[in-house]
Design a protein around this motif. Structure first.
Motif, PDB file in Angstrom:
ATOM      1  N   GLU A   1       1.081  -1.344  -0.049  1.00 32.71           N
ATOM      2  CA  GLU A   1      -0.060   0.191   0.039  1.00 32.71           C
ATOM      3  C   GLU A   1       0.939   1.156   0.097  1.00 32.71           C
ATOM      4  O   GLU A   1       1.973   1.140   0.527  1.00 32.71           O
ATOM      5  CB  GLU A   1      -0.925  -0.114   1.457  1.00 32.71           C
ATOM      6  CG  GLU A   1      -1.729   1.071   1.389  1.00 32.71           C
ATOM      7  CD  GLU A   1      -2.578   1.237   2.921  1.00 32.71           C
ATOM      8  OE1 GLU A   1      -3.160   2.038   2.950  1.00 32.71           O
ATOM      9  OE2 GLU A   1      -2.685   0.102   3.416  1.00 32.71           O
ATOM     10  N   VAL A   2       0.472   2.269  -0.736  1.00 32.93           N
ATOM     11  CA  VAL A   2       1.014   3.470  -0.686  1.00 32.93           C
ATOM     12  C   VAL A   2       0.017   4.489  -0.366  1.00 32.93           C
ATOM     13  O   VAL A   2      -0.900   4.702  -1.185  1.00 32.93           O
ATOM     14  CB  VAL A   2       1.983   3.989  -1.936  1.00 32.93           C
ATOM     15  CG1 VAL A   2       2.525   5.214  -2.102  1.00 32.93           C
ATOM     16  CG2 VAL A   2       2.915   2.670  -2.256  1.00 32.93           C
ATOM     17  N   ARG A   3      -0.057   5.262   0.510  1.00 36.11           N
ATOM     18  CA  ARG A   3      -0.992   6.328   1.014  1.00 36.11           C
ATOM     19  C   ARG A   3      -0.430   7.693   1.338  1.00 36.11           C
ATOM     20  O   ARG A   3       0.922   7.746   1.547  1.00 36.11           O
ATOM     21  CB  ARG A   3      -1.859   5.735   1.902  1.00 36.11           C
ATOM     22  CG  ARG A   3      -1.442   5.377   3.110  1.00 36.11           C
ATOM     23  CD  ARG A   3      -2.540   4.844   3.986  1.00 36.11           C
ATOM     24  NE  ARG A   3      -2.063   4.092   5.145  1.00 36.11           N
ATOM     25  CZ  ARG A   3      -1.534   4.760   6.336  1.00 36.11           C
ATOM     26  NH1 ARG A   3      -1.762   6.056   6.409  1.00 36.11           N
ATOM     27  NH2 ARG A   3      -1.181   3.915   7.404  1.00 36.11           N
TER      28      ARG A   3
ATOM     29  N   TYR B   1       1.996  15.072   6.129  1.00 33.79           N
ATOM     30  CA  TYR B   1       2.265  15.440   4.476  1.00 33.79           C
ATOM     31  C   TYR B   1       3.512  14.522   3.918  1.00 33.79           C
ATOM     32  O   TYR B   1       4.262  15.054   3.488  1.00 33.79           O
ATOM     33  CB  TYR B   1       2.725  17.072   4.371  1.00 33.79           C
ATOM     34  CG  TYR B   1       1.371  17.849   4.971  1.00 33.79           C
ATOM     35  CD1 TYR B   1       0.379  17.954   4.200  1.00 33.79           C
ATOM     36  CD2 TYR B   1       1.561  18.461   6.136  1.00 33.79           C
ATOM     37  CE1 TYR B   1      -0.638  18.844   4.640  1.00 33.79           C
ATOM     38  CE2 TYR B   1       0.593  19.355   6.557  1.00 33.79           C
ATOM     39  CZ  TYR B   1      -0.604  19.559   5.618  1.00 33.79           C
ATOM     40  OH  TYR B   1      -1.758  20.376   6.210  1.00 33.79           O
ATOM     41  N   GLU B   2       3.164  13.414   4.434  1.00 40.85           N
ATOM     42  CA  GLU B   2       4.357  12.274   4.219  1.00 40.85           C
ATOM     43  C   GLU B   2       3.664  10.900   3.394  1.00 40.85           C
ATOM     44  O   GLU B   2       2.321  10.882   3.603  1.00 40.85           O
ATOM     45  CB  GLU B   2       5.224  11.878   5.397  1.00 40.85           C
ATOM     46  CG  GLU B   2       6.015  12.576   5.926  1.00 40.85           C
ATOM     47  CD  GLU B   2       6.771  12.005   7.148  1.00 40.85           C
ATOM     48  OE1 GLU B   2       8.038  12.415   7.170  1.00 40.85           O
ATOM     49  OE2 GLU B   2       6.004  11.443   7.898  1.00 40.85           O
ATOM     50  N   ALA B   3       4.375  10.539   2.568  1.00 39.44           N
ATOM     51  CA  ALA B   3       4.136   9.190   2.171  1.00 39.44           C
ATOM     52  C   ALA B   3       4.070   8.077   2.799  1.00 39.44           C
ATOM     53  O   ALA B   3       5.361   7.911   3.608  1.00 39.44           O
ATOM     54  CB  ALA B   3       4.605   9.021   0.444  1.00 39.44           C
ATOM     55  N   VAL B   4       3.088   7.430   3.336  1.00 38.91           N
ATOM     56  CA  VAL B   4       3.400   6.174   3.979  1.00 38.91           C
ATOM     57  C   VAL B   4       3.236   4.701   3.039  1.00 38.91           C
ATOM     58  O   VAL B   4       2.408   4.607   2.420  1.00 38.91           O
ATOM     59  CB  VAL B   4       2.086   5.833   5.220  1.00 38.91           C
ATOM     60  CG1 VAL B   4       2.385   4.626   6.138  1.00 38.91           C
ATOM     61  CG2 VAL B   4       2.327   7.201   5.881  1.00 38.91           C
ATOM     62  N   VAL B   5       4.234   4.085   3.159  1.00 34.36           N
ATOM     63  CA  VAL B   5       4.395   2.772   2.484  1.00 34.36           C
ATOM     64  C   VAL B   5       4.347   1.502   3.325  1.00 34.36           C
ATOM     65  O   VAL B   5       4.941   1.482   4.172  1.00 34.36           O
ATOM     66  CB  VAL B   5       5.641   2.883   1.771  1.00 34.36           C
ATOM     67  CG1 VAL B   5       5.889   1.447   0.873  1.00 34.36           C
ATOM     68  CG2 VAL B   5       5.988   3.971   0.844  1.00 34.36           C
ATOM     69  N   ILE B   6       3.557   0.866   2.883  1.00 32.73           N
ATOM     70  CA  ILE B   6       3.413  -0.531   3.861  1.00 32.73           C
ATOM     71  C   ILE B   6       3.749  -1.606   2.767  1.00 32.73           C
ATOM     72  O   ILE B   6       3.269  -1.612   1.715  1.00 32.73           O
ATOM     73  CB  ILE B   6       1.695  -0.883   4.224  1.00 32.73           C
ATOM     74  CG1 ILE B   6       1.052   0.336   4.805  1.00 32.73           C
ATOM     75  CG2 ILE B   6       1.534  -2.015   5.034  1.00 32.73           C
ATOM     76  CD1 ILE B   6       1.656   0.770   6.180  1.00 32.73           C
ATOM     77  N   VAL B   7       4.566  -2.301   3.578  1.00 28.97           N
ATOM     78  CA  VAL B   7       5.297  -3.604   2.438  1.00 28.97           C
ATOM     79  C   VAL B   7       4.943  -4.938   3.573  1.00 28.97           C
ATOM     80  O   VAL B   7       4.726  -4.831   4.769  1.00 28.97           O
ATOM     81  CB  VAL B   7       6.785  -3.223   2.492  1.00 28.97           C
ATOM     82  CG1 VAL B   7       6.938  -2.023   1.896  1.00 28.97           C
ATOM     83  CG2 VAL B   7       7.543  -3.541   3.911  1.00 28.97           C
ATOM     84  N   ARG B   8       4.734  -5.948   2.727  1.00 28.59           N
ATOM     85  CA  ARG B   8       4.599  -7.208   3.307  1.00 28.59           C
ATOM     86  C   ARG B   8       5.964  -7.921   2.876  1.00 28.59           C
ATOM     87  O   ARG B   8       6.419  -8.142   1.646  1.00 28.59           O
ATOM     88  CB  ARG B   8       3.671  -7.921   2.638  1.00 28.59           C
ATOM     89  CG  ARG B   8       3.514  -9.384   3.266  1.00 28.59           C
ATOM     90  CD  ARG B   8       2.303  -9.934   2.890  1.00 28.59           C
ATOM     91  NE  ARG B   8       1.060  -9.315   3.261  1.00 28.59           N
ATOM     92  CZ  ARG B   8       0.452  -9.423   4.732  1.00 28.59           C
ATOM     93  NH1 ARG B   8       1.229 -10.049   5.317  1.00 28.59           N
ATOM     94  NH2 ARG B   8      -0.275  -8.716   5.157  1.00 28.59           N
TER      95      ARG B   8
END
Length: 155
Positions: A71-73, A79-86
């Motif tokens: 996920e990229v949100r 005001y940052e991009a949050v990246v969820i990785v598996r």
């Protein structure tokens, strides 16, 4: 007519197999493979800029794929991009002080997340956040900085 019919069936079968091969090749090249294993654990990381990092982009360590971006949100509060990785289940010894970088690979500029392990004896677990990150290098910004610097030198 029997021989002609047999040739037509063989040509048709060959064409179907060729189209299937092209389909799977296109899926592999575009990171849209059909493997949907959800085993592993999730980590998050915050970046000022992720460039064109996309869902299903690879997560690598030492050049080996160890997971995928899930996920990229955008976080409205920071005001940052949050990246969820598996991360794959077998990779369970990633140090807590690991560094996450957004890199570009290949001629087409596909972006991926590269992890560089730290030296901590404690490991990241499901739901943890990678604190050390470096944003993507944006070519346009680099060119703009270079031109601005050159213009300042000449003036």
């Amino acid at each position: 007519m029997g021989k002609q019919h047999r040739i037509e069936v063989m040509v048709g079968t060959f064409m179907v197999l060729g189209f299937l091969a092209l389909f799977f090749l296109a899926m592999r090249v575009s990171n849209l493979s059909l493997d949907t294993d959800a085993d592993g654990y999730r980590l998050s990381a915050r970046f000022a800029n992720v460039g064109s990092l996309k869902v299903r982009s690879p997560v690598t360590m030492a050049g080996v794929r160890i997971g995928r971006v899930e996920e990229v949100r955008f976080d409205k509060a920071t005001y940052e991009a949050v990246v969820i990785v598996r991360i794959d289940a077998g990779i369970d010894t990633i140090p807590e002080d690991t560094f996450a970088n957004v890199f570009t690979s290949g001629l087409l500029g596909e972006q991926y997340l590269g992890l560089e392990p730290g030296g901590s004896q404690d490991y990241l677990r499901d739901g943890d956040e990678i604190a050390n990150t470096q944003s993507a290098l944006v070519l346009e910004q680099m060119i703009g900085q270079f031109l601005f610097k050159k213009a300042g030198e000449s003036g």
